[in-house]
Design an enzyme around this catalytic site. Structure first.
Site, PDB file in Angstrom:
ATOM      1  CG  PHE A   4       0.816 -10.150   4.287  1.00  0.00           C
ATOM      2  CD1 PHE A   4       0.851 -10.492   5.628  1.00  0.00           C
ATOM      3  CD2 PHE A   4       0.543 -11.135   3.355  1.00  0.00           C
ATOM      4  CE1 PHE A   4       0.637 -11.801   6.035  1.00  0.00           C
ATOM      5  CE2 PHE A   4       0.334 -12.438   3.749  1.00  0.00           C
ATOM      6  CZ  PHE A   4       0.380 -12.780   5.087  1.00  0.00           C
ATOM      7  CB  CYS A   5       0.205  -3.248   4.237  1.00  0.00           C
ATOM      8  SG  CYS A   5      -0.189  -2.900   5.948  1.00  0.00           S
ATOM      9  CB  ALA A   6       0.318  -6.228  -0.414  1.00  0.00           C
ATOM     10  CG  HIS A  53      -1.951  -1.057   1.195  1.00  0.00           C
ATOM     11  ND1 HIS A  53      -2.744  -1.367   2.275  1.00  0.00           N
ATOM     12  CD2 HIS A  53      -2.320  -1.917   0.211  1.00  0.00           C
ATOM     13  CE1 HIS A  53      -3.542  -2.369   1.968  1.00  0.00           C
ATOM     14  NE2 HIS A  53      -3.304  -2.727   0.720  1.00  0.00           N
TER      15      HIS A  53
END
Ligand code: PLP
Length: 411
Positions: free
Chosen positions: A360-362, A114
């Site tokens: 995982f912020c993705a 992100h």
């Protein structure tokens, strides 16, 4: 007292707590001895930076600027690049986003963290996740050709890519992407948050214009990151943080301000001296280390981990590029039929093993890979989020085996 875990060399020992198995380096790596020692040594002298005439302050100013030089050298900064201290990679990429000339189009891939998706302005182009590294190069070339044909060729374009995926550890073809970007008159920024802890990263060798990195993932806590790269956009941009230190002149009228050029322009306020010094100490220690040997150790452990996971019938690995694609010591996976948050909590409670769970912020990439894993295996019992184990300096075969044994028990 913190204990030392499996030292590869004295300066690159990492601190840890006996009995706690940390397999979550990709989130935040443990502190290297080099960072801890450098901070401890400086602490008695701790004083202002660029703000005092006293001996302590002068020493701190020198330490801060030496840290900048060491870090710049470590990442191969060109003579006219700026090395700007930030809080972390997110901060570094946001700084670059705020420094883009008007009309810049940013091109990135949907597989990014992100931090490398969200700071970019509206109108940015997000390319689909490719199925292999060659596809990434082809897709970027096609997108830039189209962009240059359809828009004013004088407007700047920035390509923003990761060096290693924080979800799969897979390496992205950075040098090839940089060549494609430059062939189309674009610049390129490398998100090196996950690559730099595992492999040498040099902006000149890779041919990238900017690099963003986090100290805390590079064994250097204390909250510093850096943006390294071309001076012109950065010197022309409004200061990232307006305030003391970012100016060369402030007159009596409200807007009578001359902003500094150089790193100071974007480092308003009292800087994070200890973070800078810690990061420089790790860079110096890594420069002195045998990186080939360190990488070989990590790859052997990674192979052990992945082979062990593959042998567990209820565990499915997530991947973008295929099983044999080169990667760093990061593996995401799911335990079929088990909630990932519950598994992570159980690993912590019953086995004192720390891993990460979630997306995982993705989110775009993780969701896509979870879907792909379900299709590949034909399983309908995969959970909607994943687990991630990640290794680095100080990780051991015994730790990997403990994780594998704990996961085997979940069957
Ligand atoms: C590839 C990648 N980029 C950027 C970031 C953001 O790093 P930070 O949280 O240190 O800003 C991360 C963090 O996990 C990451 O893995």
């Amino acid at each position: 007292m913190p204990a030392v875990v499996s030292p590869p060399s004295a300066a690159l020992d990492v601190l840890g707590v006996p009995g706690e198995i940390n397999l979550d380096y990709a989130a935040t790596a443990p502190c290297a001895r080099a960072a801890a020692d450098a901070v401890t040594e400086l602490l008695p002298w701790y004083a202002s930076v660029h703000r005092g005439a006293g001996a302590l302050s002068r020493r701190c100013t020198l330490a801060y600027e030496r840290a900048r030089q060491t870090i710049g050298d470590f990442f191969g900064a060109r003579a006219d690049d700026h090395v700007i201290f930030t809080r972390n990679t997110t901060d570094a990429l946001n700084l670059l986003a705020r420094s883009l000339p008007a009309g810049t189009t940013v091109v990135t891939f949907a597989g990014e963290h992100h931090a490398n998706l969200l700071p970019w302005p509206r109108g940015s182009v997000r390319l689909p996740v490719p199925s292999d590294p060659a596809g990434a190069v082809r897709d970027l070339a096609a997108a830039l050709t189209e962009l240059r044909r359809d828009s004013n060729p004088a407007l700047p374009v920035l390509v923003a890519v990761t060096g290693a995926s924080n979800v799969t550890g897979e390496l992205w073809p950075v040098a090839e992407l940089a060549r494609v970007a430059h062939r189309h008159g674009a610049r390129i920024v490398l998100d090196a948050a996950q690559l730099a802890p595992h492999a040498p990263v040099d902006v000149r060798t890779l041919g990238v214009d900017y690099l963003a990195v986090s100290g805390h993932k590079l064994y250097a806590p204390f909250g510093a990151g850096v943006l390294v790269g071309r001076a012109d956009w950065l010197d022309a941009a409004p200061p990232y943080l307006a305030g003391g230190g970012a100016t060369s002149h402030v007159g009596p009228a409200t807007h009578d301000v001359t902003w500094a050029t150089g790193p100071a322009r974007h480092e308003g306020g009292t800087p994070n001296l200890l973070g800078a010094v810690a990061l420089a100490a790790v860079c110096a220690a890594l420069t002195d280390a045998d990186r080939v040997a360190l990488a070989a150790q990590e790859q052997a452990l990674l192979a052990r981990l992945r082979a062990g996971l593959a042998a567990l019938p209820h565990v499915v690995e997530l991947r973008t590029f295929g099983p044999d694609a080169p990667r760093v010591g990061i593996v995401s996976f799911v335990v079929a039929g088990r909630d990932s948050t519950a598994v992570a909590a159980q690993l912590a409670a019953d086995h004192r093993i720390g891993v990460r769970d979630g997306l995982f912020c993705a989110h775009p990439l993780a969701r896509r890979l979870l879907g792909e894993a379900a299709t590949r295996t034909g399983r309908r019992d995969l959970p909607p989020t994943a687990l991630r184990a990640s290794i680095g300096l100080g990780s051991t075969a015994a730790q990997v085996d403990r994780l594998l044994a704990a996961l085997a028990e979940l069957a």
